[in-house]
Design an enzyme around this catalytic site. Sequence first.
Site, mmCIF file in Angstrom:
data_model
loop_
_atom_site.group_PDB
_atom_site.id
_atom_site.type_symbol
_atom_site.label_atom_id
_atom_site.label_comp_id
_atom_site.label_asym_id
_atom_site.label_seq_id
_atom_site.Cartn_x
_atom_site.Cartn_y
_atom_site.Cartn_z
ATOM 1 N N CYS A 104 -4.501 -2.060 -0.736
ATOM 2 C CA CYS A 104 -3.495 -2.167 -1.800
ATOM 3 C C CYS A 104 -3.574 -3.560 -2.411
ATOM 4 O O CYS A 104 -3.655 -4.556 -1.678
ATOM 5 C CB CYS A 104 -2.091 -1.937 -1.203
ATOM 6 S SG CYS A 104 -0.769 -1.981 -2.423
ATOM 7 N N HIS A 129 4.104 4.231 -4.671
ATOM 8 C CA HIS A 129 4.613 2.985 -5.278
ATOM 9 C C HIS A 129 5.790 3.283 -6.205
ATOM 10 O O HIS A 129 6.775 2.546 -6.228
ATOM 11 C CB HIS A 129 3.517 2.280 -6.081
ATOM 12 C CG HIS A 129 2.608 1.409 -5.268
ATOM 13 N ND1 HIS A 129 3.056 0.380 -4.482
ATOM 14 C CD2 HIS A 129 1.250 1.404 -5.142
ATOM 15 C CE1 HIS A 129 2.027 -0.228 -3.900
ATOM 16 N NE2 HIS A 129 0.916 0.377 -4.281
ATOM 17 N N HIS A 187 -1.112 7.496 -3.111
ATOM 18 C CA HIS A 187 -0.759 6.087 -2.841
ATOM 19 C C HIS A 187 0.014 5.498 -4.023
ATOM 20 O O HIS A 187 1.045 4.852 -3.846
ATOM 21 C CB HIS A 187 -2.068 5.320 -2.569
ATOM 22 C CG HIS A 187 -1.928 3.847 -2.396
ATOM 23 N ND1 HIS A 187 -2.185 3.199 -1.212
ATOM 24 C CD2 HIS A 187 -1.583 2.864 -3.271
ATOM 25 C CE1 HIS A 187 -1.984 1.909 -1.356
ATOM 26 N NE2 HIS A 187 -1.625 1.663 -2.606
ATOM 27 N N GLU A 188 -0.478 5.757 -5.247
ATOM 28 C CA GLU A 188 0.182 5.188 -6.442
ATOM 29 C C GLU A 188 1.545 5.852 -6.673
ATOM 30 O O GLU A 188 2.499 5.184 -7.086
ATOM 31 C CB GLU A 188 -0.706 5.351 -7.687
ATOM 32 C CG GLU A 188 -2.076 4.698 -7.607
ATOM 33 C CD GLU A 188 -2.057 3.260 -7.164
ATOM 34 O OE1 GLU A 188 -1.068 2.555 -7.410
ATOM 35 O OE2 GLU A 188 -3.039 2.832 -6.533
ATOM 36 N N GLN A 194 4.030 -2.226 -9.345
ATOM 37 C CA GLN A 194 3.328 -3.404 -8.829
ATOM 38 C C GLN A 194 3.318 -4.564 -9.814
ATOM 39 O O GLN A 194 3.055 -5.700 -9.427
ATOM 40 C CB GLN A 194 1.882 -3.038 -8.453
ATOM 41 C CG GLN A 194 1.786 -2.091 -7.265
ATOM 42 C CD GLN A 194 0.362 -1.682 -7.009
ATOM 43 O OE1 GLN A 194 -0.169 -0.784 -7.673
ATOM 44 N NE2 GLN A 194 -0.293 -2.336 -6.068
HETATM 45 O O1 K1U Z 1 -2.851 -1.491 -5.131
HETATM 46 C C1 K1U Z 1 -3.141 -0.332 -5.403
HETATM 47 O O2 K1U Z 1 -2.279 0.530 -5.381
HETATM 48 C C2 K1U Z 1 -4.557 -0.005 -5.746
HETATM 49 C C3 K1U Z 1 -5.370 0.446 -4.536
HETATM 50 C C4 K1U Z 1 -5.634 1.933 -4.653
HETATM 51 C C5 K1U Z 1 -6.192 2.545 -3.394
HETATM 52 C C6 K1U Z 1 -7.523 2.503 -3.110
HETATM 53 C C7 K1U Z 1 -8.011 3.080 -1.962
HETATM 54 C C8 K1U Z 1 -7.164 3.711 -1.102
HETATM 55 C C9 K1U Z 1 -5.827 3.759 -1.389
HETATM 56 C C10 K1U Z 1 -5.331 3.168 -2.530
HETATM 57 C C11 K1U Z 1 -6.666 -0.311 -4.518
HETATM 58 O O3 K1U Z 1 -7.375 -0.372 -5.447
HETATM 59 S S1 K1U Z 1 -7.061 -1.061 -3.016
HETATM 60 C C12 K1U Z 1 -8.514 -1.999 -3.313
HETATM 61 C C13 K1U Z 1 -9.756 -1.262 -3.433
HETATM 62 O O4 K1U Z 1 -10.453 -1.544 -4.382
HETATM 63 C C14 K1U Z 1 -10.226 -0.217 -2.495
HETATM 64 C C15 K1U Z 1 -9.791 -0.112 -1.200
HETATM 65 C C16 K1U Z 1 -10.249 0.891 -0.358
HETATM 66 C C17 K1U Z 1 -11.215 1.780 -0.808
HETATM 67 C C18 K1U Z 1 -11.668 1.687 -2.108
HETATM 68 C C19 K1U Z 1 -11.187 0.686 -2.938
HETATM 69 ZN ZN ZN Z 2 -0.988 -0.062 -3.629
#
Ligand code: K1U
Ligand code: ZN
Length: 177
Positions: free
Chosen positions: A92, A138, A134-135, A51
């Site tokens: 994301c 990526h 999820h990561e 990212q």
């Molecule tokens: O961009 C990313 O990969 C980070 C992503 C991680 C993630 C969080 C929640 C579910 C899947 C992936 C985020 O931080 S998204 C933003 C966020 O703070 C968030 C979103 C949903 C729930 C909890 C936090």
């Molecule tokens: Zn993401």
Amino acid sequence: MALLTILRYPDARLHKIAKPVTTFDDRLKKLVADMAETMYDAHGVGLAATQVDVHEQLILIDESDTRDQLRVLINPEIVWASEERSVYDEGCLSVPGIYDGVERPARVRVKAFDADGKVQTIEAEGLLAVCVQHEMDHLKGKVFVEYLSPLKRNRIKAKMQKEEREMKKERDPEMAR
Ligand code: K1U
Ligand code: ZN
């Protein structure tokens, strides 16, 4: 430390495949520090090196409420995944403002190195399990919107492209004429 630029979907660089980290040196520690600053500044729970346009197998996660439990996972591997699956409304930092349900294994066991090259095994469930998967996607060049229907994905892509054009105009008003 430095704030890094987070690539926004549908940037083609988000689809590059990350290579394994081979050297655990000061360059890697500086990258970890810069990514951590960037993740906390953006209020994210996780961030993958992809990212920030670095195509190496490195992810950071901090799912704690106190935001002081940073996990550094280098060359992560899922060594076990539960048959049970669960759906979580994912977000994301590369697709800001979009949240949608994605189904994944509910629990995973992950083997990874830390920034000193020490092996760690993490048993993950709940938000941690969602975030690790999820990561790791990526790092394989996959963005969570690719789990959604083509209709939803195309709408998201169009919205992001419109926002990108508007942000460009704000940066360079000449473009608006
Ligand atoms: O961009 C990313 O990969 C980070 C992503 C991680 C993630 C969080 C929640 C579910 C899947 C992936 C985020 O931080 S998204 C933003 C966020 O703070 C968030 C979103 C949903 C729930 C909890 C936090
Ligand atoms: Zn993401």
